[in-house]
Design a protein around this motif. Sequence first.
Motif, PDB file in Angstrom:
ATOM      1  N   GLU A   1       0.816  -1.217   0.000  1.00 33.19           N
ATOM      2  CA  GLU A   1       0.000   0.000   0.000  1.00 33.19           C
ATOM      3  C   GLU A   1       0.848   1.263   0.000  1.00 33.19           C
ATOM      4  OE1 GLU A   1      -2.603  -0.337   3.348  1.00 33.19           O
ATOM      5  OE2 GLU A   1      -3.636  -2.066   2.480  1.00 33.19           O
ATOM      6  N   GLU A   2       1.977   1.205   0.683  1.00 33.57           N
ATOM      7  CA  GLU A   2       2.852   2.374   0.744  1.00 33.57           C
ATOM      8  C   GLU A   2       3.590   2.601  -0.560  1.00 33.57           C
ATOM      9  OE1 GLU A   2       5.470   1.938   4.064  1.00 33.57           O
ATOM     10  OE2 GLU A   2       3.832   1.984   5.504  1.00 33.57           O
ATOM     11  N   GLY A   3       3.444   1.682  -1.487  1.00 28.37           N
ATOM     12  CA  GLY A   3       4.087   1.864  -2.787  1.00 28.37           C
ATOM     13  C   GLY A   3       5.511   1.391  -2.828  1.00 28.37           C
ATOM     14  N   GLU A   4       5.993   0.782  -1.752  1.00 22.15           N
ATOM     15  CA  GLU A   4       7.379   0.314  -1.730  1.00 22.15           C
ATOM     16  C   GLU A   4       7.615  -0.758  -2.774  1.00 22.15           C
ATOM     17  OE1 GLU A   4      10.020   1.387   0.031  1.00 22.15           O
ATOM     18  OE2 GLU A   4       8.720   2.943   0.736  1.00 22.15           O
ATOM     19  N   ALA A   5       6.570  -1.525  -3.081  1.00 28.10           N
ATOM     20  CA  ALA A   5       6.752  -2.649  -3.981  1.00 28.10           C
ATOM     21  C   ALA A   5       7.137  -2.214  -5.392  1.00 28.10           C
ATOM     22  CB  ALA A   5       5.486  -3.490  -4.035  1.00 28.10           C
ATOM     23  N   SER A   6       6.702  -1.051  -5.814  1.00 27.27           N
ATOM     24  CA  SER A   6       6.998  -0.649  -7.192  1.00 27.27           C
ATOM     25  C   SER A   6       7.631   0.723  -7.309  1.00 27.27           C
ATOM     26  CB  SER A   6       5.701  -0.681  -8.005  1.00 27.27           C
ATOM     27  OG  SER A   6       4.775   0.209  -7.416  1.00 27.27           O
ATOM     28  N   ALA A   7       7.915   1.368  -6.206  1.00 24.57           N
ATOM     29  CA  ALA A   7       8.445   2.730  -6.262  1.00 24.57           C
ATOM     30  C   ALA A   7       9.937   2.729  -6.568  1.00 24.57           C
ATOM     31  CB  ALA A   7       8.209   3.437  -4.938  1.00 24.57           C
TER      32      ALA A   7
ATOM     33  N   LEU B   1       5.805  17.730  11.145  1.00 25.38           N
ATOM     34  CA  LEU B   1       5.434  18.079   9.769  1.00 25.38           C
ATOM     35  C   LEU B   1       5.040  16.842   8.975  1.00 25.38           C
ATOM     36  CD1 LEU B   1       5.240  19.986   7.311  1.00 25.38           C
ATOM     37  CD2 LEU B   1       7.706  19.627   6.989  1.00 25.38           C
ATOM     38  N   VAL B   2       5.843  15.812   9.056  1.00 19.72           N
ATOM     39  CA  VAL B   2       5.590  14.599   8.290  1.00 19.72           C
ATOM     40  C   VAL B   2       4.287  13.932   8.756  1.00 19.72           C
ATOM     41  CG1 VAL B   2       6.511  12.320   7.709  1.00 19.72           C
ATOM     42  CG2 VAL B   2       8.025  14.294   7.733  1.00 19.72           C
ATOM     43  N   ARG B   3       4.031  13.966  10.057  1.00 17.26           N
ATOM     44  CA  ARG B   3       2.761  13.431  10.567  1.00 17.26           C
ATOM     45  C   ARG B   3       1.586  14.253  10.037  1.00 17.26           C
ATOM     46  NH1 ARG B   3       5.784  12.903  15.706  1.00 17.26           N
ATOM     47  NH2 ARG B   3       6.295  10.702  15.881  1.00 17.26           N
ATOM     48  N   LYS B   4       1.752  15.568   9.977  1.00 17.66           N
ATOM     49  CA  LYS B   4       0.695  16.448   9.466  1.00 17.66           C
ATOM     50  C   LYS B   4       0.398  16.126   7.994  1.00 17.66           C
ATOM     51  CE  LYS B   4      -0.846  20.000  11.393  1.00 17.66           C
ATOM     52  NZ  LYS B   4      -1.964  20.041  12.336  1.00 17.66           N
ATOM     53  N   LEU B   5       1.425  15.718   7.257  1.00 15.96           N
ATOM     54  CA  LEU B   5       1.240  15.327   5.855  1.00 15.96           C
ATOM     55  C   LEU B   5       0.548  13.962   5.741  1.00 15.96           C
ATOM     56  CD1 LEU B   5       4.686  16.474   4.433  1.00 15.96           C
ATOM     57  CD2 LEU B   5       2.444  17.443   3.847  1.00 15.96           C
ATOM     58  N   GLY B   6       0.540  13.209   6.831  1.00 13.03           N
ATOM     59  CA  GLY B   6      -0.178  11.937   6.849  1.00 13.03           C
ATOM     60  C   GLY B   6       0.639  10.706   6.503  1.00 13.03           C
ATOM     61  N   LEU B   7       1.977  10.842   6.451  1.00 18.10           N
ATOM     62  CA  LEU B   7       2.804   9.679   6.145  1.00 18.10           C
ATOM     63  C   LEU B   7       2.675   8.666   7.287  1.00 18.10           C
ATOM     64  CD1 LEU B   7       4.914   8.724   3.989  1.00 18.10           C
ATOM     65  CD2 LEU B   7       6.659   9.432   5.608  1.00 18.10           C
TER      66      LEU B   7
ATOM     67  N   HIS C   1      18.654  15.793   8.352  1.00 17.39           N
ATOM     68  CA  HIS C   1      18.363  16.338   7.024  1.00 17.39           C
ATOM     69  C   HIS C   1      17.900  15.229   6.095  1.00 17.39           C
ATOM     70  CE1 HIS C   1      19.232  17.783   2.932  1.00 17.39           C
ATOM     71  NE2 HIS C   1      19.036  19.009   3.418  1.00 17.39           N
ATOM     72  N   GLU C   2      18.633  14.119   6.062  1.00 14.55           N
ATOM     73  CA  GLU C   2      18.287  13.006   5.175  1.00 14.55           C
ATOM     74  C   GLU C   2      16.990  12.327   5.608  1.00 14.55           C
ATOM     75  OE1 GLU C   2      18.800  10.900   1.679  1.00 14.55           O
ATOM     76  OE2 GLU C   2      19.798  12.699   2.385  1.00 14.55           O
ATOM     77  N   GLN C   3      16.767  12.224   6.919  1.00 14.39           N
ATOM     78  CA  GLN C   3      15.516  11.638   7.410  1.00 14.39           C
ATOM     79  C   GLN C   3      14.326  12.448   6.910  1.00 14.39           C
ATOM     80  OE1 GLN C   3      16.022  11.552  11.677  1.00 14.39           O
ATOM     81  NE2 GLN C   3      17.407   9.799  11.600  1.00 14.39           N
ATOM     82  N   LEU C   4      14.414  13.761   7.019  1.00 13.94           N
ATOM     83  CA  LEU C   4      13.327  14.617   6.563  1.00 13.94           C
ATOM     84  C   LEU C   4      13.180  14.534   5.045  1.00 13.94           C
ATOM     85  CD1 LEU C   4      11.107  16.705   6.803  1.00 13.94           C
ATOM     86  CD2 LEU C   4      12.860  18.485   7.019  1.00 13.94           C
ATOM     87  N   PHE C   5      14.288  14.616   4.324  1.00 12.26           N
ATOM     88  CA  PHE C   5      14.237  14.575   2.863  1.00 12.26           C
ATOM     89  C   PHE C   5      13.606  13.272   2.374  1.00 12.26           C
ATOM     90  CE2 PHE C   5      15.938  13.849  -1.389  1.00 12.26           C
ATOM     91  CZ  PHE C   5      15.619  15.055  -2.004  1.00 12.26           C
ATOM     92  N   GLN C   6      14.053  12.144   2.917  1.00  9.77           N
ATOM     93  CA  GLN C   6      13.503  10.853   2.493  1.00  9.77           C
ATOM     94  C   GLN C   6      12.039  10.707   2.907  1.00  9.77           C
ATOM     95  OE1 GLN C   6      14.847   8.833   0.358  1.00  9.77           O
ATOM     96  NE2 GLN C   6      16.727  10.056   0.291  1.00  9.77           N
ATOM     97  N   SER C   7      11.660  11.301   4.041  1.00 10.09           N
ATOM     98  CA  SER C   7      10.256  11.282   4.469  1.00 10.09           C
ATOM     99  C   SER C   7       9.388  12.071   3.500  1.00 10.09           C
ATOM    100  CB  SER C   7      10.109  11.853   5.881  1.00 10.09           C
ATOM    101  OG  SER C   7      10.731  11.019   6.821  1.00 10.09           O
ATOM    102  N   LEU C   8       9.889  13.211   3.051  1.00 12.12           N
ATOM    103  CA  LEU C   8       9.137  14.009   2.083  1.00 12.12           C
ATOM    104  C   LEU C   8       8.999  13.272   0.751  1.00 12.12           C
ATOM    105  CD1 LEU C   8      10.613  17.552   2.862  1.00 12.12           C
ATOM    106  CD2 LEU C   8       8.300  16.736   3.387  1.00 12.12           C
ATOM    107  N   ARG C   9      10.068  12.604   0.333  1.00 16.90           N
ATOM    108  CA  ARG C   9       9.991  11.822  -0.909  1.00 16.90           C
ATOM    109  C   ARG C   9       9.026  10.653  -0.760  1.00 16.90           C
ATOM    110  NH1 ARG C   9      15.342  10.952  -4.095  1.00 16.90           N
ATOM    111  NH2 ARG C   9      13.835  10.699  -5.746  1.00 16.90           N
ATOM    112  N   ALA C  10       9.037  10.015   0.416  1.00 13.14           N
ATOM    113  CA  ALA C  10       8.102   8.910   0.669  1.00 13.14           C
ATOM    114  C   ALA C  10       6.661   9.423   0.642  1.00 13.14           C
ATOM    115  CB  ALA C  10       8.408   8.248   2.012  1.00 13.14           C
ATOM    116  N   TRP C  11       6.441  10.611   1.208  1.00  7.84           N
ATOM    117  CA  TRP C  11       5.108  11.223   1.171  1.00  7.84           C
ATOM    118  C   TRP C  11       4.691  11.458  -0.281  1.00  7.84           C
ATOM    119  CZ3 TRP C  11       4.300  16.274  -0.723  1.00  7.84           C
ATOM    120  CH2 TRP C  11       2.972  16.722  -0.664  1.00  7.84           C
ATOM    121  N   GLN C  12       5.626  11.969  -1.079  1.00  8.36           N
ATOM    122  CA  GLN C  12       5.318  12.244  -2.483  1.00  8.36           C
ATOM    123  C   GLN C  12       4.968  10.954  -3.230  1.00  8.36           C
ATOM    124  OE1 GLN C  12       8.547  13.449  -4.943  1.00  8.36           O
ATOM    125  NE2 GLN C  12       7.219  14.291  -6.506  1.00  8.36           N
ATOM    126  N   LYS C  13       5.732   9.886  -3.000  1.00 18.03           N
ATOM    127  CA  LYS C  13       5.440   8.610  -3.650  1.00 18.03           C
ATOM    128  C   LYS C  13       4.089   8.072  -3.191  1.00 18.03           C
ATOM    129  CE  LYS C  13      10.201   7.215  -3.644  1.00 18.03           C
ATOM    130  NZ  LYS C  13      11.133   6.262  -3.074  1.00 18.03           N
TER     131      LYS C  13
END
Length: 180
Positions: free
Chosen positions: A84-90, A116-122, A139-151
């Motif tokens: 569901e999180e899209g990990e399988a094909s992202a 912030l990431v919780r507010k985005l619903g990840l 920095h990388e934790q936030l960046f990867q979280s934002l990319r995961a949210w986008q995916k």
Amino acid sequence: MDPFLILLHSFSARLSEAELSSLKFLLRGKIGKRKLEAAQNGGELFSILLEQQLITSDQVSFLECLFKNINRADLVEQLQQFVEEGEASASDHQPDMHEKPFEVICENVGREWKMLVRKLGLPEVRMERIIVENPFSLHEQLFQSLRAWQKWKGKDAKVADLIKALRGCHMNLVADIVEQ
């Protein structure tokens, strides 16, 4: 590292000897006896399933069926969440239109990034996985979280949503910078 292999490793560590034996029994019609006997743990068994292409990162229904048959609903649920999180094909290195706002956010949001990431619903599980994968860089934790949210959101991921979430977290200065 491949998120699917990390997931399989996690499953392997949580299988009892009796469950491993049950899985081997269920696989008797699909895998040769010698290969099954040689598999001493879940990781080795999953390697055989991968080699024979009975499971792949984007084809997990067979594995799901196996877990259901040994009454491991928790593993089935974790596998479904992975899909569901899209990990399988992202793809981790897709170009994205949010790269610039992501950098601005990463440079200006500090230790409160989880809010912030919780507010985005990840999902919390995904956020925790990102923390484990990047233990030494906020920095990388936030960046990867934002990319995961986008995916996760796909085409519904909008810069306006980022700005709204920033404002919802009282990070108005950062929201103003992103708007520019």
